[in-house]
Enzyme design. Structure first.
Site, PDB file in Angstrom:
ATOM      1  N   ARG A  61      11.039  54.833  11.176  1.00  0.00           N
ATOM      2  CA  ARG A  61      11.640  53.776  10.370  1.00  0.00           C
ATOM      3  C   ARG A  61      11.341  53.927   8.879  1.00  0.00           C
ATOM      4  O   ARG A  61      12.088  53.467   8.024  1.00  0.00           O
ATOM      5  CB  ARG A  61      11.154  52.407  10.878  1.00  0.00           C
ATOM      6  CG  ARG A  61      12.006  51.274  10.387  1.00  0.00           C
ATOM      7  CD  ARG A  61      11.434  49.885  10.605  1.00  0.00           C
ATOM      8  NE  ARG A  61      10.715  49.649  11.811  1.00  0.00           N
ATOM      9  CZ  ARG A  61       9.411  49.287  11.831  1.00  0.00           C
ATOM     10  NH1 ARG A  61       8.732  49.145  10.715  1.00  0.00           N
ATOM     11  NH2 ARG A  61       8.796  49.066  12.978  1.00  0.00           N
ATOM     12  N   TYR A 116      31.936  39.528  -3.354  1.00  0.00           N
ATOM     13  CA  TYR A 116      32.326  39.864  -1.981  1.00  0.00           C
ATOM     14  C   TYR A 116      32.029  38.662  -1.071  1.00  0.00           C
ATOM     15  O   TYR A 116      30.916  38.128  -1.100  1.00  0.00           O
ATOM     16  CB  TYR A 116      31.510  41.093  -1.574  1.00  0.00           C
ATOM     17  CG  TYR A 116      31.735  41.643  -0.194  1.00  0.00           C
ATOM     18  CD1 TYR A 116      32.973  42.178   0.176  1.00  0.00           C
ATOM     19  CD2 TYR A 116      30.700  41.678   0.733  1.00  0.00           C
ATOM     20  CE1 TYR A 116      33.164  42.705   1.434  1.00  0.00           C
ATOM     21  CE2 TYR A 116      30.882  42.215   1.995  1.00  0.00           C
ATOM     22  CZ  TYR A 116      32.126  42.724   2.335  1.00  0.00           C
ATOM     23  OH  TYR A 116      32.294  43.257   3.583  1.00  0.00           O
ATOM     24  N   ASP A 188      26.601  44.739  -7.441  1.00  0.00           N
ATOM     25  CA  ASP A 188      27.286  45.416  -6.342  1.00  0.00           C
ATOM     26  C   ASP A 188      28.265  46.391  -7.003  1.00  0.00           C
ATOM     27  O   ASP A 188      29.343  46.010  -7.447  1.00  0.00           O
ATOM     28  CB  ASP A 188      28.003  44.369  -5.480  1.00  0.00           C
ATOM     29  CG  ASP A 188      28.744  44.997  -4.300  1.00  0.00           C
ATOM     30  OD1 ASP A 188      29.019  46.211  -4.332  1.00  0.00           O
ATOM     31  OD2 ASP A 188      29.056  44.250  -3.352  1.00  0.00           O
ATOM     32  N   LYS A 213      31.951  52.871   1.833  1.00  0.00           N
ATOM     33  CA  LYS A 213      33.185  53.102   1.093  1.00  0.00           C
ATOM     34  C   LYS A 213      33.202  54.522   0.515  1.00  0.00           C
ATOM     35  O   LYS A 213      33.342  55.467   1.249  1.00  0.00           O
ATOM     36  CB  LYS A 213      33.333  52.041  -0.002  1.00  0.00           C
ATOM     37  CG  LYS A 213      33.093  50.598   0.513  1.00  0.00           C
ATOM     38  CD  LYS A 213      34.200  50.104   1.429  1.00  0.00           C
ATOM     39  CE  LYS A 213      33.859  48.855   2.216  1.00  0.00           C
ATOM     40  NZ  LYS A 213      33.437  47.694   1.434  1.00  0.00           N
TER      41      LYS A 213
HETATM   42  C1  LIG Z   1      32.627  46.543   1.904  1.00  0.00           C
HETATM   43  C2  LIG Z   1      31.867  45.922   0.828  1.00  0.00           C
HETATM   44  C3  LIG Z   1      30.573  45.458   1.030  1.00  0.00           C
HETATM   45  C4  LIG Z   1      29.924  45.474   2.388  1.00  0.00           C
HETATM   46  O1  LIG Z   1      29.783  46.753   2.911  1.00  0.00           O
HETATM   47  P1  LIG Z   1      29.677  46.970   4.500  1.00  0.00           P
HETATM   48  O2  LIG Z   1      29.186  48.354   4.615  1.00  0.00           O
HETATM   49  O3  LIG Z   1      31.039  46.731   5.051  1.00  0.00           O
HETATM   50  O4  LIG Z   1      28.688  45.955   5.008  1.00  0.00           O
HETATM   51  C5  LIG Z   1      29.892  44.938  -0.021  1.00  0.00           C
HETATM   52  N1  LIG Z   1      30.451  44.854  -1.240  1.00  0.00           N
HETATM   53  C6  LIG Z   1      31.689  45.286  -1.487  1.00  0.00           C
HETATM   54  C7  LIG Z   1      32.237  45.182  -2.861  1.00  0.00           C
HETATM   55  C8  LIG Z   1      32.447  45.824  -0.468  1.00  0.00           C
HETATM   56  O5  LIG Z   1      33.695  46.222  -0.705  1.00  0.00           O
END
Ligand SMILES: *Cc1c(COP(=O)(O)O)cnc(C)c1O
Length: 396
Positions: A61, A116, A188, A213
């Site tokens: 971990r 988000y 973010d 992403k």
């Molecule tokens: C998709 C997304 C997230 C969350 O990511 P996951 O891997 O789906 O949990 C957070 N912030 C933004 C801007 C996103 O597009």
């Protein structure tokens, strides 16, 4: 050096860093890539070593050669302000772990109104239950954010631009106001990635990637990363240990693999996305396009000042039509898939409407709104697909 490894002795451009960082050819017996270490138990050679937890790795971990390779590569990408990179099993887990790391009962949190939506749900749900108060603010507030700080404001959470409505906050102005009130800034940075937006250099303390992403880039992993500066890394690292946050080695490996081609993929997403945005802006069915790299966009000046590129994700506001006509567009598309997430090689479309959950600002774009992700297909094919959609709109 013949192995292609790089030990931070010569200054490198970002594209080169993406290819070389985190590689340790000798440790990998000549192989270019790190092993995918499936492991929980790490054995110690002697009782002494066991008692002292002596050894490069202690327990699955807490890290492995696979996670180390990714962390080193991301640290090199983020730049000298980055003191550590945390790994999480999803982008959302990276955000929630970070908030739990830096907040405690009685604290106040400022959050951008275009954040988000699941981040918002976490603040309104769990954080509220644990005694943290959240205030939402207009993403375009700029340095006027200073009036929102309270003596107990500990952090500001932003997204630049918001991944649905694409308003562009002024990150340096918000960071400077936050720091003068003793608060930290969490960004973010999924839309631009560290390649197109140097969050940590612009005053952000913790920069988060939903690596699901663009870092993964192939719609085949769930993954998140937390890049923290020296002031915040100890609390982030503690929270990761306390909460038991980690990710599976196959996903860590796919994130490393994605990083190696991030620069070429993003350059193409930028080019194709902009070309599609410009094409859409000229269509008679379109009211406006929400894309900060377009000169007509209200966020363009900030984008130009603070970003070096745009990803393939943007919004399109249609002239008012009934919902059924929007569905007719969606149902006629053959290349644009209908689905959540983005950042992979494929083009996607979803309708969105933030009216019901915004609290600091009113969302009234003037027509039904779609979010497009422009993938790596040929743009002429993508234009033909959307033209088919507009034909269906007129027919309906
Ligand atoms: C998709 C997304 C997230 C969350 O990511 P996951 O891997 O789906 O949990 C957070 N912030 C933004 C801007 C996103 O597009």
């Amino acid at each position: 050096m013949s192995t292609g490894d790089h030990e931070r002795t010569i200054p490198l451009k970002t594209e080169t860093t993406l290819v070389t960082a985190g590689r340790d050819t000798k440790a990998q017996k000549g192989f270019v890539n790190p092993p995918v270490v499936h492991g929980s138990t790490v054995l110690y050679a002697t009782a002494d070593d066991l008692h002292a937890h002596r050894g490069e790795y202690q327990y699955g971990r807490h890290g492995s050669p696979t996670t180390k390779a990714l962390q080193q590569a991301l640290m090199a990408l983020e730049g000298p302000q980055c003191a550590g990179v945390g790994i999480a099993p999803s982008g959302l887990a990276a955000i929630t772990t970070t908030l739990l790391a830096v907040l405690k009962a009685g604290d106040h949190l400022l959050v951008c109104d275009n954040v988000y939506r699941p981040s918002r749900n976490f603040c309104n749900g769990m954080l509220a239950r644990y005694g943290v108060e959240t205030t939402y603010f207009d993403p375009l507030i700029g340095s006027a954010i200073t009036s929102l700080f309270k003596p107990n404001t500990k952090a500001v959470l932003i997204e630049a631009p918001g991944s649905q409505s694409f308003e562009m906050p002024d990150v340096p102005a918000i960071a400077s106001a936050a720091h003068s009130h003793g608060a930290i800034v969490i960004d973010d940075n999924t839309w631009a990635t560290p390649l197109f937006h140097r969050s940590l250099e612009q005053g952000v303390d913790i920069s988060i990637q939903a690596a699901t992403k663009y870092i993964g880039g192939h719609s085949d992993i769930m993954f998140g990363t937390i890049s923290a500066n020296a002031a915040t890394w100890p609390s982030v690292s503690d929270a990761i240990r306390f909460l038991g946050v980690c990710a599976g080695p196959d996903d860590v490996f796919l994130a490393i693999r994605g990083l190696r081609t991030l620069a070429v993929r993003l350059a193409q997403h930028h080019r194709s996305g902009l070309e599609m945005a410009q094409w859409l802006a000229k269509r008679p069915e379109v009211l406006r396009v929400l894309h900060p790299a377009l000169e007509t966009d209200p966020g363009h000046a900030i984008w130009k000042r603070d970003f070096t590129g745009a990803s393939g994700l943007f919004g399109v506001v249609l002239k008012p039509v009934p919902e059924a006509s929007v569905d007719a567009i969606l149902n006629s598309l053959e290349l644009f898939g209908m689905g959540y997430s983005w950042g992979g090689f494929e083009s996607l479309v979803i309708p969105f409407d933030c009216t019901s959950y915004r609290t600091a600002t009113k969302w009234a774009p003037g027509g039904p709104t779609l979010r497009l992700h422009i993938g790596l297909e040929n743009v002429e094919d993508l234009k033909a697909d959307l033209a088919r959609g507009f034909d269906a709109l007129r027919a309906g």
